[in-house]
Enzyme design. Sequence first.
Site, mmCIF file in Angstrom:
data_model
loop_
_atom_site.group_PDB
_atom_site.id
_atom_site.type_symbol
_atom_site.label_atom_id
_atom_site.label_comp_id
_atom_site.label_asym_id
_atom_site.label_seq_id
_atom_site.Cartn_x
_atom_site.Cartn_y
_atom_site.Cartn_z
ATOM 1 N N LYS A 13 -26.356 36.760 1.941
ATOM 2 C CA LYS A 13 -25.463 37.642 2.714
ATOM 3 C C LYS A 13 -25.280 37.102 4.140
ATOM 4 O O LYS A 13 -24.162 36.948 4.622
ATOM 5 C CB LYS A 13 -26.035 39.077 2.781
ATOM 6 C CG LYS A 13 -26.204 39.739 1.419
ATOM 7 C CD LYS A 13 -26.725 41.162 1.527
ATOM 8 C CE LYS A 13 -28.147 41.280 2.042
ATOM 9 N NZ LYS A 13 -29.191 40.708 1.155
ATOM 10 N N ARG A 86 -27.099 50.740 2.273
ATOM 11 C CA ARG A 86 -28.102 50.369 1.285
ATOM 12 C C ARG A 86 -28.510 51.540 0.415
ATOM 13 O O ARG A 86 -29.330 51.375 -0.486
ATOM 14 C CB ARG A 86 -29.353 49.889 2.019
ATOM 15 C CG ARG A 86 -29.535 48.398 2.004
ATOM 16 C CD ARG A 86 -30.741 48.105 2.873
ATOM 17 N NE ARG A 86 -31.387 46.888 2.493
ATOM 18 C CZ ARG A 86 -31.132 45.716 3.064
ATOM 19 N NH1 ARG A 86 -30.245 45.607 4.003
ATOM 20 N NH2 ARG A 86 -31.802 44.648 2.672
ATOM 21 N N ARG A 125 -36.912 29.675 2.875
ATOM 22 C CA ARG A 125 -36.607 30.162 4.231
ATOM 23 C C ARG A 125 -37.908 30.485 4.988
ATOM 24 O O ARG A 125 -37.988 30.276 6.198
ATOM 25 C CB ARG A 125 -35.732 31.413 4.154
ATOM 26 C CG ARG A 125 -35.320 31.895 5.539
ATOM 27 C CD ARG A 125 -34.418 33.094 5.485
ATOM 28 N NE ARG A 125 -35.103 34.248 4.925
ATOM 29 C CZ ARG A 125 -34.515 35.392 4.629
ATOM 30 N NH1 ARG A 125 -33.216 35.525 4.818
ATOM 31 N NH2 ARG A 125 -35.189 36.386 4.134
ATOM 32 N N ARG A 131 -40.192 35.353 9.023
ATOM 33 C CA ARG A 131 -39.950 36.767 8.715
ATOM 34 C C ARG A 131 -41.130 37.340 7.962
ATOM 35 O O ARG A 131 -41.497 36.836 6.901
ATOM 36 C CB ARG A 131 -38.657 36.903 7.897
ATOM 37 C CG ARG A 131 -37.475 37.256 8.785
ATOM 38 C CD ARG A 131 -36.208 37.375 8.015
ATOM 39 N NE ARG A 131 -36.235 38.429 7.013
ATOM 40 C CZ ARG A 131 -35.170 38.856 6.384
ATOM 41 N NH1 ARG A 131 -33.985 38.318 6.666
ATOM 42 N NH2 ARG A 131 -35.248 39.796 5.480
ATOM 43 N N ARG A 142 -38.909 44.263 -2.332
ATOM 44 C CA ARG A 142 -37.521 44.308 -1.840
ATOM 45 C C ARG A 142 -36.527 44.294 -3.002
ATOM 46 O O ARG A 142 -35.512 44.976 -2.979
ATOM 47 C CB ARG A 142 -37.255 43.141 -0.891
ATOM 48 C CG ARG A 142 -37.885 43.358 0.477
ATOM 49 C CD ARG A 142 -38.138 42.062 1.208
ATOM 50 N NE ARG A 142 -36.930 41.356 1.597
ATOM 51 C CZ ARG A 142 -36.916 40.088 1.986
ATOM 52 N NH1 ARG A 142 -38.029 39.386 2.027
ATOM 53 N NH2 ARG A 142 -35.784 39.527 2.335
HETATM 54 P P1 AP5 Z 1 -29.758 34.507 3.528
HETATM 55 O O1 AP5 Z 1 -28.347 34.233 3.883
HETATM 56 O O2 AP5 Z 1 -30.725 34.706 4.637
HETATM 57 O O3 AP5 Z 1 -29.828 35.730 2.482
HETATM 58 P P2 AP5 Z 1 -29.712 37.272 2.728
HETATM 59 O O4 AP5 Z 1 -28.999 37.835 1.554
HETATM 60 O O5 AP5 Z 1 -29.151 37.551 4.086
HETATM 61 O O6 AP5 Z 1 -31.253 37.645 2.620
HETATM 62 P P3 AP5 Z 1 -32.106 38.641 3.462
HETATM 63 O O7 AP5 Z 1 -33.526 38.272 3.201
HETATM 64 O O8 AP5 Z 1 -31.662 38.694 4.884
HETATM 65 O O9 AP5 Z 1 -31.758 39.971 2.736
HETATM 66 P P4 AP5 Z 1 -32.427 41.325 2.791
HETATM 67 O O10 AP5 Z 1 -31.377 42.193 2.244
HETATM 68 O O11 AP5 Z 1 -33.746 41.352 2.128
HETATM 69 O O12 AP5 Z 1 -32.780 41.486 4.346
HETATM 70 P P5 AP5 Z 1 -32.161 42.300 5.559
HETATM 71 O O13 AP5 Z 1 -32.382 41.518 6.780
HETATM 72 O O14 AP5 Z 1 -30.810 42.803 5.256
HETATM 73 O O15 AP5 Z 1 -30.254 33.345 2.564
HETATM 74 C C1 AP5 Z 1 -31.608 33.246 2.169
HETATM 75 C C2 AP5 Z 1 -32.029 31.764 2.146
HETATM 76 O O16 AP5 Z 1 -31.292 31.078 1.150
HETATM 77 C C3 AP5 Z 1 -31.731 31.028 3.460
HETATM 78 O O17 AP5 Z 1 -32.763 30.116 3.730
HETATM 79 C C4 AP5 Z 1 -30.414 30.311 3.181
HETATM 80 O O18 AP5 Z 1 -30.289 29.139 3.952
HETATM 81 C C5 AP5 Z 1 -30.523 30.016 1.704
HETATM 82 N N1 AP5 Z 1 -29.211 30.061 1.012
HETATM 83 C C6 AP5 Z 1 -28.218 30.976 1.210
HETATM 84 N N2 AP5 Z 1 -27.176 30.729 0.380
HETATM 85 C C7 AP5 Z 1 -27.541 29.639 -0.373
HETATM 86 C C8 AP5 Z 1 -26.904 28.897 -1.415
HETATM 87 N N3 AP5 Z 1 -25.684 29.239 -1.840
HETATM 88 N N4 AP5 Z 1 -27.565 27.861 -1.971
HETATM 89 C C9 AP5 Z 1 -28.802 27.527 -1.523
HETATM 90 N N5 AP5 Z 1 -29.479 28.175 -0.523
HETATM 91 C C10 AP5 Z 1 -28.846 29.215 0.034
HETATM 92 O O19 AP5 Z 1 -33.145 43.567 5.583
HETATM 93 C C11 AP5 Z 1 -34.513 43.414 5.901
HETATM 94 C C12 AP5 Z 1 -35.178 44.770 5.893
HETATM 95 O O20 AP5 Z 1 -34.614 45.585 6.921
HETATM 96 C C13 AP5 Z 1 -35.028 45.592 4.620
HETATM 97 O O21 AP5 Z 1 -35.976 45.251 3.645
HETATM 98 C C14 AP5 Z 1 -35.234 47.008 5.172
HETATM 99 O O22 AP5 Z 1 -36.585 47.267 5.401
HETATM 100 C C15 AP5 Z 1 -34.560 46.944 6.513
HETATM 101 N N6 AP5 Z 1 -33.133 47.358 6.439
HETATM 102 C C16 AP5 Z 1 -32.044 46.572 6.691
HETATM 103 N N7 AP5 Z 1 -30.907 47.269 6.543
HETATM 104 C C17 AP5 Z 1 -31.285 48.526 6.195
HETATM 105 C C18 AP5 Z 1 -30.559 49.707 5.894
HETATM 106 N N8 AP5 Z 1 -29.199 49.723 5.895
HETATM 107 N N9 AP5 Z 1 -31.253 50.815 5.561
HETATM 108 C C19 AP5 Z 1 -32.603 50.809 5.542
HETATM 109 N N10 AP5 Z 1 -33.347 49.718 5.808
HETATM 110 C C20 AP5 Z 1 -32.700 48.588 6.142
HETATM 111 MG MG MG Z 2 -29.849 38.554 5.763
#
Ligand code: AP5
Ligand code: MG
Length: 196
Positions: A13, A86, A125, A131, A142
């Site tokens: 994402k 979410r 990552r 993280r 997750r």
């Molecule tokens: P990356 O782009 O970082 O993936 P991502 O989908 O953004 O993964 P996240 O870990 O950020 O998702 P998440 O939903 O768990 O975390 P968030 O921060 O939203 O890519 C991942 C890796 O793969 C990178 O190294 C990248 O380089 C590589 N990659 C990407 N695309 C690739 C490809 N095509 N091929 C190869 N490699 C690739 O949330 C974190 C926490 O915050 C949640 O668990 C929750 O506790 C809280 N939170 C956030 N939003 C809310 C909400 N709305 N409500 C309640 N809690 C929330």
């Molecule tokens: Mg992310």
Amino acid sequence: MFVVIMGPPGVGKGTQCKRLVQWLNIPHVSTGDMLREARKALPPSDVLARMDGGNLVADEVAIDLVRRRLELPDCHRGCLLDGFPRTTAQAEALDEMLAERGRQVAVAVKLDGDDDQLIQRMLSRATKENRPDDTVETLARRMEVYRQQTLPVAQYYQRQGVLRSVNAGGTPDEVFVAIQAAIPDVDSPGEPNGGT
Ligand code: AP5
Ligand code: MG
């Protein structure tokens, strides 16, 4: 144009949003990034510590963050929402916030990837970033939280007719092209009258 980017942890994402902000010329609003920033500035609290275990923070916290962010002028024409909504309650709250402005979600892009690939991406990552939620155990939690609490949001957008599912198994370039194809009417998405 208000665009939702959803999908399981590690699906890409954030990676795709970095490209999409250039293409769509609208800001990237990531609740995960905002919560991580907030945590840096605040003493440890139960509210934000939930993230480290892979659980969601309370709906009110996430909704309040987004509400305040959407009030800033750069979001008036639209934004890319990464990681929000979410839960169905968050999706309903977003609809209300946008309806107050006479706007709506134009498209919800759901990135799909297979679990093994997601785990590999995130563990890779973890070696580059620090993280606290990028561990095998937390990752499993997750993913479970995504299935239980966030997949219903996809159904919510399906019912609205704005859901587009995209296979995120390819290279970042391939996935970007597939997302571009899923987003309609992008002649001038940043213009005041450009799309919804
Ligand atoms: P990356 O782009 O970082 O993936 P991502 O989908 O953004 O993964 P996240 O870990 O950020 O998702 P998440 O939903 O768990 O975390 P968030 O921060 O939203 O890519 C991942 C890796 O793969 C990178 O190294 C990248 O380089 C590589 N990659 C990407 N695309 C690739 C490809 N095509 N091929 C190869 N490699 C690739 O949330 C974190 C926490 O915050 C949640 O668990 C929750 O506790 C809280 N939170 C956030 N939003 C809310 C909400 N709305 N409500 C309640 N809690 C929330
Ligand atoms: Mg992310």
